[in-house]
Design a protein around this motif. Structure first.
Motif, PDB file in Angstrom:
ATOM      1  N   ILE A 138       4.362   7.507   0.438  1.00  0.00           N
ATOM      2  CA  ILE A 138       3.734   7.524  -0.890  1.00  0.00           C
ATOM      3  C   ILE A 138       4.095   6.267  -1.664  1.00  0.00           C
ATOM      4  O   ILE A 138       3.230   5.632  -2.299  1.00  0.00           O
ATOM      5  CB  ILE A 138       4.177   8.782  -1.666  1.00  0.00           C
ATOM      6  CG1 ILE A 138       3.686  10.046  -0.955  1.00  0.00           C
ATOM      7  CG2 ILE A 138       3.670   8.742  -3.102  1.00  0.00           C
ATOM      8  CD1 ILE A 138       4.217  11.332  -1.554  1.00  0.00           C
ATOM      9  N   LYS A 145      -1.726  -0.426  -2.578  1.00  0.00           N
ATOM     10  CA  LYS A 145      -2.839  -0.247  -3.507  1.00  0.00           C
ATOM     11  C   LYS A 145      -2.845  -1.346  -4.565  1.00  0.00           C
ATOM     12  O   LYS A 145      -3.911  -1.839  -4.967  1.00  0.00           O
ATOM     13  CB  LYS A 145      -2.743   1.123  -4.177  1.00  0.00           C
ATOM     14  CG  LYS A 145      -3.991   1.528  -4.950  1.00  0.00           C
ATOM     15  CD  LYS A 145      -3.943   3.002  -5.323  1.00  0.00           C
ATOM     16  CE  LYS A 145      -5.262   3.445  -5.932  1.00  0.00           C
ATOM     17  NZ  LYS A 145      -5.301   4.911  -6.152  1.00  0.00           N
ATOM     18  N   ILE A 382      -3.210   6.748   2.541  1.00  0.00           N
ATOM     19  CA  ILE A 382      -2.993   7.337   1.212  1.00  0.00           C
ATOM     20  C   ILE A 382      -3.578   6.427   0.132  1.00  0.00           C
ATOM     21  O   ILE A 382      -4.280   6.876  -0.781  1.00  0.00           O
ATOM     22  CB  ILE A 382      -1.489   7.569   0.953  1.00  0.00           C
ATOM     23  CG1 ILE A 382      -0.945   8.634   1.910  1.00  0.00           C
ATOM     24  CG2 ILE A 382      -1.245   7.987  -0.496  1.00  0.00           C
ATOM     25  CD1 ILE A 382       0.557   8.770   1.877  1.00  0.00           C
ATOM     26  N   SER A 385      -7.365   6.462  -0.200  1.00  0.00           N
ATOM     27  CA  SER A 385      -7.977   7.716  -0.632  1.00  0.00           C
ATOM     28  C   SER A 385      -8.359   7.654  -2.111  1.00  0.00           C
ATOM     29  O   SER A 385      -7.547   7.248  -2.945  1.00  0.00           O
ATOM     30  CB  SER A 385      -7.015   8.885  -0.407  1.00  0.00           C
ATOM     31  OG  SER A 385      -7.501  10.064  -1.021  1.00  0.00           O
ATOM     32  N   SER A 388      -5.854   9.466  -4.521  1.00  0.00           N
ATOM     33  CA  SER A 388      -4.434   9.137  -4.436  1.00  0.00           C
ATOM     34  C   SER A 388      -3.767   8.956  -5.797  1.00  0.00           C
ATOM     35  O   SER A 388      -2.545   8.938  -5.900  1.00  0.00           O
ATOM     36  CB  SER A 388      -4.250   7.853  -3.610  1.00  0.00           C
ATOM     37  OG  SER A 388      -4.913   6.760  -4.222  1.00  0.00           O
ATOM     38  N   LEU A 394       1.913   7.103  -8.325  1.00  0.00           N
ATOM     39  CA  LEU A 394       2.505   7.139  -6.989  1.00  0.00           C
ATOM     40  C   LEU A 394       3.964   6.682  -7.015  1.00  0.00           C
ATOM     41  O   LEU A 394       4.840   7.302  -6.393  1.00  0.00           O
ATOM     42  CB  LEU A 394       1.695   6.246  -6.039  1.00  0.00           C
ATOM     43  CG  LEU A 394       0.287   6.738  -5.664  1.00  0.00           C
ATOM     44  CD1 LEU A 394      -0.483   5.628  -4.958  1.00  0.00           C
ATOM     45  CD2 LEU A 394       0.354   7.980  -4.797  1.00  0.00           C
TER      46      LEU A 394
END
Length: 489
Positions: A138, A145, A382, A385, A388, A394
């Motif tokens: 995660i 990201k 992840i 997605s 997410s 996160l």
């Protein structure tokens, strides 16, 4: 697309990959060398690596965005982080390095916690490894990201493609060079992050020429004790901000650096460097938000872009490309450390002691590399997605689990001679469980209190209660505690 900035990014990524290739040929191949750098890291590299692995892209995008949009009431996370970082270096670092050496030269935190109690049970190592793999997937997803967001915003590339590219580079130099490659890339990335955060607000202030007088700041913008919410929620924000500092006591990829220092004498020097870097980073991240409001006005639709917009308005493309690479540096320096920590947790704490007790160094070396790839692929899935969540969300979820689960157990193991193995297991399980419950149960999460606070409290209570209700540790365990205090090199 700005091709000058793209060229700068490509050069930067090639340099990071080159460091990985260099240490691929320099790493001897043993698990201690791959996972802990052979305990030969100097104070400057250790300090900046610890800081850079901590401060993800949040410090260049999330924190300035909060200050820009809501004012100084959002600084409590920075204040809490600074306090926790200082306390971890001053009180935890010297003891953890000593104790990890005395505890059978442990190279991972689960190993240390097991060896600290001279336990033959592998339960704690397995529990830790499971939490590591889950939470780090995660956490690394947040960093990957952020890389995708940067490339998409600045260069107009597809965000998903950008995440794949960033993940490939991170995997490559971590896979190749191990701990030394991670630390040295983090060192340079830490310098780049600091330089970017220092330069941007200073140049913006110099260019204002009195224009700040035309900016209308929101009500209570400069009030540190107001988050623009009701009284309880403002108090919860302050308490939660301080709660972020608790994460440092249980954050494996950060405090593992304490164990990697080459001598006890260099802990103090490294602490001074690391604390100074941390305070400057947080201080100028706050400055980016407030100066950004003066310089750019309140017309930015997405406040997380305040640093990017400021840099691109002030500097030519070559310089802006270098400074914007700091966001890439922040994301990559966190992700690489997380991948390596999860790899070491599985290889050294599950694979060798449980699955392959006679595994040789070379085999462990490659098992760790395979885990790096597996966790990175999970992180990319992840991150890609649409459900997410945000980058900050996160990071907060993973940070909370680590701090609540491991913080109490590690602190008590270092400072309480009476502490037992059973108490450590209870503290880790209770801290993680309460943290997750507080996050997922609406009645609890609705309080606005960051889940690390009740999780840390629950972990501490469980660890102390189980220890006091059980048998005292044996004479050999108490002797190990005393020997640990005597380590000088």
């Amino acid at each position: 697309m700005n091709y000058t900035e793209l060229t700068v990014f490509i050069i930067y990524l090639v340099i990071m990959l080159g460091i990985g290739v260099y240490f691929f040929f320099r790493t001897k191949g043993g698990e201690k060398d791959y996972f802990l750098g052979g305990r030969q890291m100097g104070p400057w590299v250790t300090a900046l690596s610890a800081g850079a692995s901590d401060m993800s892209a949040w410090v260049l995008m999330g924190l300035p965005a909060s200050i820009y949009a809501a004012g100084m009431g959002q600084t409590w996370i920075a204040i809490g982080l600074a306090a926790g970082y200082i306390l971890s270096w001053v009180f935890m670092a010297p003891r953890l390095r000593k104790f990890s050496i005395a505890a059978d030269d442990s190279i991972t935190l689960p190993q240390y916690l097991t060896n600290r109690f001279l336990s033959k049970s592998k339960a704690l190592q397995v529990i830790c490894a499971v939490i590591f793999l889950f939470a780090y997937a995660i956490y690394a997803a947040a960093s990957i990201k952020a890389c995708g967001t940067l490339f998409s915003t600045v260069l107009g590339l597809d965000g998903t493609l950008a995440m794949y590219i960033a993940a490939f580079i991170i995997i490559a130099y971590t896979f190749l060079g191990g701990f030394k490659a991670v630390c040295w890339t983090d060192f340079f990335q830490g310098l780049l992050m600091l330089g970017a955060l220092l330069i941007a607000p200073i140049f913006a202030l110099a260019m204002l020429n009195g224009a700040s007088g035309s900016v209308e700041f929101p009500a209570n913008y400069w009030n540190f004790f107001s988050s623009g919410k009701a009284d309880w929620n403002s108090f919860a924000d302050i308490l939660s901000g301080f709660g972020w500092g608790l994460g440092y006591f249980g954050m494996p990829h950060i405090i593992i650096r304490f164990m990697a220092l080459r001598s006890q004498r260099e802990v103090k020097k490294s602490a001074i460097i690391g604390i100074t870097w941390n305070i400057l980073i947080l201080l100028f991240a706050v400055a980016v938000g407030s100066v950004g409001l003066m310089f750019l006005g309140d017309g930015i639709a997405d406040s997380s872009l305040v640093f990017i917009e400021m840099v691109r308005k002030i500097f030519p493309a070559v310089i802006s490309g270098i400074l914007l690479s700091a966001i890439l540096a922040a994301a990559m320096s966190t992700a690489d450390s997380q991948l390596l920590a999860s790899a070491s947790a599985f290889a050294a704490d599950v694979y060798k002691p449980i699955l392959r007790k006679n595994a040789k160094d070379k085999e462990m070396f490659w098992v760790g590399r395979i885990v790096v790839v597996v966790v990175a692929v999970a992180a990319v899935i992840i991150a890609a997605s649409p459900n997410s969540g945000t980058i900050m969300g996160l990071v907060g979820n993973a940070w909370g689990v680590f701090g609540a689960a491991f913080g109490p157990a590690i602190l008590l193991s270092l400072f309480w001679k009476r502490f037992t193995f059973e108490g450590a297991v209870a503290g880790i399980v209770a801290g993680a469980a309460v943290d997750i419950m507080w996050l997922t149960i609406p009645a609890l999460s609705g309080t606005g209190l960051y889940e690390i606070v009740p999780g840390f409290i629950a972990g501490t209570i469980a660890a102390v209660a189980v220890t006091l209700l059980g048998k005292k540790p044996g004479a050999e365990v108490e002797a190990l505690f005393d020997r640990s205090m005597a380590v000088t090199d």
